[in-house]
Motif scaffolding. Sequence first.
Motif, PDB file in Angstrom:
ATOM      1  N   LEU A 214       0.854  -1.189   0.000  1.00  8.34           N
ATOM      2  CA  LEU A 214       0.000   0.000   0.000  1.00  8.34           C
ATOM      3  C   LEU A 214       0.888   1.235   0.000  1.00  8.34           C
ATOM      4  O   LEU A 214       1.688   1.431   0.917  1.00  8.34           O
ATOM      5  N   VAL A 215       0.758   2.070  -1.017  1.00  6.51           N
ATOM      6  CA  VAL A 215       1.524   3.312  -1.123  1.00  6.51           C
ATOM      7  C   VAL A 215       0.567   4.492  -0.981  1.00  6.51           C
ATOM      8  O   VAL A 215      -0.421   4.584  -1.721  1.00  6.51           O
ATOM      9  N   ILE A 216       0.857   5.373  -0.027  1.00  4.29           N
ATOM     10  CA  ILE A 216       0.058   6.579   0.198  1.00  4.29           C
ATOM     11  C   ILE A 216       0.969   7.764  -0.094  1.00  4.29           C
ATOM     12  O   ILE A 216       1.907   8.029   0.658  1.00  4.29           O
ATOM     13  N   SER A 217       0.713   8.470  -1.177  1.00  7.03           N
ATOM     14  CA  SER A 217       1.619   9.546  -1.556  1.00  7.03           C
ATOM     15  C   SER A 217       1.377  10.829  -0.765  1.00  7.03           C
ATOM     16  O   SER A 217       2.250  11.695  -0.715  1.00  7.03           O
ATOM     17  N   ASP A 218       0.201  10.962  -0.135  1.00  6.78           N
ATOM     18  CA  ASP A 218      -0.062  12.132   0.698  1.00  6.78           C
ATOM     19  C   ASP A 218      -1.162  11.788   1.696  1.00  6.78           C
ATOM     20  O   ASP A 218      -2.346  11.831   1.368  1.00  6.78           O
ATOM     21  N   SER A 219      -0.766  11.438   2.908  1.00  5.53           N
ATOM     22  CA  SER A 219      -1.745  11.014   3.919  1.00  5.53           C
ATOM     23  C   SER A 219      -2.621  12.159   4.407  1.00  5.53           C
ATOM     24  O   SER A 219      -3.609  11.926   5.095  1.00  5.53           O
TER      25      SER A 219
END
Length: 257
Positions: A214-219
Amino acid sequence: MPNTTWKIGYLNCADTAILSASAQVGTKPVTLLVDPHPKRRWSAGLTGNAWVNLVWPEPQTIDCVALMGSSHTWETGRCQITASDMPGNADLYDSGDIPARVDPRFGYMLHVLPQPVTTRSLRLYLSDPAVAETRGGRLYVGPLWTPRYGPPLGEEWGRAPTGTQTVGRAGQTFITPGANPRATTFGLDFISLTDERTHLRELQRICGSENDVLVISDSSDPNPGDVSIWGLLKNLQPPKRTYGNYWSSIFSITERL
């Protein structure tokens, strides 16, 4: 400037939990939440309210709860996440009843906790009066790695269509439809030796090219599904020492459908 919002999750504690749910349809049990294919979805039946409970024999550290393939709507979907170390004890964490923020284009319900919580049990409450059936495809519950520095300029973000075009003898173009998953390619630089050993090596060991990431580029983005990708690593490359005790690595991830 140090990174605080770009995050990656690779250790899915949901896969080792004992799962139960408020309800399940016989052919769509709650165990489908740990099936890697999000189109095989758990169903709570014809209801807009449901919960999923996870219990572990040993404490787990949790940063994030994400449900891919969620049936929530953007306008009325809501969720609540609670964690307690032992049944009957006071909650270690309670998100309160909050908007699920599920963009139907992506179907991601994603909640990042303000601080990590170490717990033996977690419960996810789901509600949406606008849906006739509560469903979920793939559940991620686990820690997040926040590298000191996020990807530099050059990050790619787009689509990786699988459909094909074939030109016939007479010049006609024939289309074979396929999926159109999202994809991203990015590099991480100036990874400390500690992070290289603690996270980078573990990410490659645990996930390889077979287990989801899971990649979150801007939480901090108000639409978390729009800036996140859950999928598989492609063209995995070993970390490279670039300067002194600092390392770098390049990742390509295609969304899993």
